[in-house]
Design an enzyme around this catalytic site. Structure first.
Site, short mmCIF file in Angstrom:
data_model
loop_
_atom_site.label_atom_id
_atom_site.label_comp_id
_atom_site.label_asym_id
_atom_site.label_seq_id
_atom_site.Cartn_x
_atom_site.Cartn_y
_atom_site.Cartn_z
N ASP A 8 0.87 -1.18 0.00
CA ASP A 8 0.00 0.00 0.00
C ASP A 8 0.91 1.24 0.00
OD1 ASP A 8 0.90 0.32 2.61
OD2 ASP A 8 -1.09 0.49 3.50
N CYS A 65 3.44 -2.89 4.02
CA CYS A 65 2.57 -1.76 4.36
C CYS A 65 3.30 -0.98 5.45
CB CYS A 65 1.17 -2.22 4.77
SG CYS A 65 1.02 -3.16 6.30
N GLY A 66 2.59 -0.13 6.17
CA GLY A 66 3.29 0.67 7.17
C GLY A 66 3.90 -0.19 8.26
N THR A 67 3.13 -1.14 8.73
CA THR A 67 3.57 -2.02 9.81
C THR A 67 3.81 -3.46 9.38
OG1 THR A 67 1.28 -2.58 10.32
CG2 THR A 67 2.22 -0.69 11.51
N GLY A 68 3.25 -3.86 8.26
CA GLY A 68 3.27 -5.27 7.83
C GLY A 68 2.13 -6.07 8.43
N ILE A 69 1.40 -5.45 9.35
CA ILE A 69 0.37 -6.19 10.07
C ILE A 69 -0.92 -6.33 9.24
CG2 ILE A 69 -1.12 -6.20 12.11
CD1 ILE A 69 1.13 -4.62 13.57
N HIS A 98 9.74 -23.85 9.49
CA HIS A 98 8.72 -24.46 10.37
C HIS A 98 7.30 -24.31 9.84
CE1 HIS A 98 11.32 -24.35 14.29
NE2 HIS A 98 12.04 -24.67 13.22
N ASN A 99 7.01 -23.14 9.24
CA ASN A 99 5.62 -22.82 8.89
C ASN A 99 5.34 -22.88 7.39
OD1 ASN A 99 6.58 -20.37 11.11
ND2 ASN A 99 5.14 -21.94 11.78
N ARG A 109 7.47 1.33 8.27
CA ARG A 109 7.66 2.21 9.43
C ARG A 109 8.40 1.50 10.56
NH1 ARG A 109 1.35 3.99 9.10
NH2 ARG A 109 1.51 5.05 7.11
N ARG A 132 7.91 -33.16 11.48
CA ARG A 132 6.86 -32.81 12.44
C ARG A 132 6.18 -31.50 12.07
NH1 ARG A 132 11.67 -31.21 14.43
NH2 ARG A 132 11.82 -29.25 15.58
N HIS A 133 6.90 -30.63 11.36
CA HIS A 133 6.31 -29.35 10.97
C HIS A 133 5.23 -29.55 9.90
CE1 HIS A 133 9.21 -27.36 13.44
NE2 HIS A 133 10.22 -27.88 12.76
C1 RB5 Z 1 -1.77 2.96 6.30
O1 RB5 Z 1 -1.81 4.20 6.94
C2 RB5 Z 1 -1.44 1.87 7.32
O2 RB5 Z 1 -2.53 1.69 8.16
C3 RB5 Z 1 -1.06 0.59 6.62
O3 RB5 Z 1 0.03 0.82 5.80
C4 RB5 Z 1 -0.69 -0.58 7.51
O4 RB5 Z 1 0.26 -0.20 8.44
C5 RB5 Z 1 -1.80 -1.32 8.08
O5 RB5 Z 1 -1.62 -2.34 8.76
#
Ligand code: RB5
Length: 153
Positions: A8, A65-69, A98-99, A109, A132-133
């Site tokens: 993104d 993305c910003g966090t990868g989350i 493993h995964n 970020r 085992r994995h």
């Molecule tokens: C975008 O501002 C930010 O929310 C996105 O890049 C990401 O970090 C979401 O998980």
């Protein structure tokens, strides 16, 4: 091995760095966008890579993305996808060994370009060790089957 790549706006610059790394190392890849820092919605780009990997056309995917989350959460909704958020090389290697992670996610970020390059290098070079994995990864697929076709609520 073909790599599908996307981000993104919050991960755009990190994705460009990963793209440079892949090209410098002659690794076949496709950039699914986004192509600027104009705001977009991260699930749209996570889905492009997740579907590209699920189709079998690409063996691995990388999403920033910003966090990868957010992109990890979105990609993991697609059956057959095992997206791993990794900001260190130990986790990157373990996510493969493993995964059997087929998608790597990272946050612009959170880490710098040098570490991101090293994480990508290790992640692409590491292989699933099975044993085992394999039994445990098979249980993840069982969970997907259990909830396929509805919420179950
Ligand atoms: C975008 O501002 C930010 O929310 C996105 O890049 C990401 O970090 C979401 O998980």
């Amino acid at each position: 091995m073909r790599v599908a790549l996307a981000a993104d706006h919050g991960g755009f610059r990190l994705k460009e760095e990963v793209l440079s790394f892949l090209r410098e190392n002659g690794i076949p890849c496709h950039d699914f966008g986004t192509y600027s820092e104009e705001a977009v919605d991260y699930p749209d780009f996570a889905l492009l890579v997740a579907e590209a990997v699920r189709s079998g056309e690409y063996q691995r995917g990388i999403i920033c993305c910003g966090t990868g989350i957010g992109v990890a959460i979105a990609a993991n909704k697609v059956p057959g996808i095992r997206a791993a958020l990794c900001h260190d090389t130990f986790s990157a290697r373990a996510s493969r060994e493993h995964n059997d992670a087929n998608i790597l996610t990272m946050g612009q970020r959170v880490i710098g370009p040098g570490l991101a390059r090293e994480i990508v290098r290790v992640w692409l070079a590491s292989e699933f060790t099975g044993g085992r994995h394999a039994r445990r990864v098979a249980k993840i697929a069982e969970i997907e089957r259990k909830y396929a076709g509805g919420s179950g609520c």
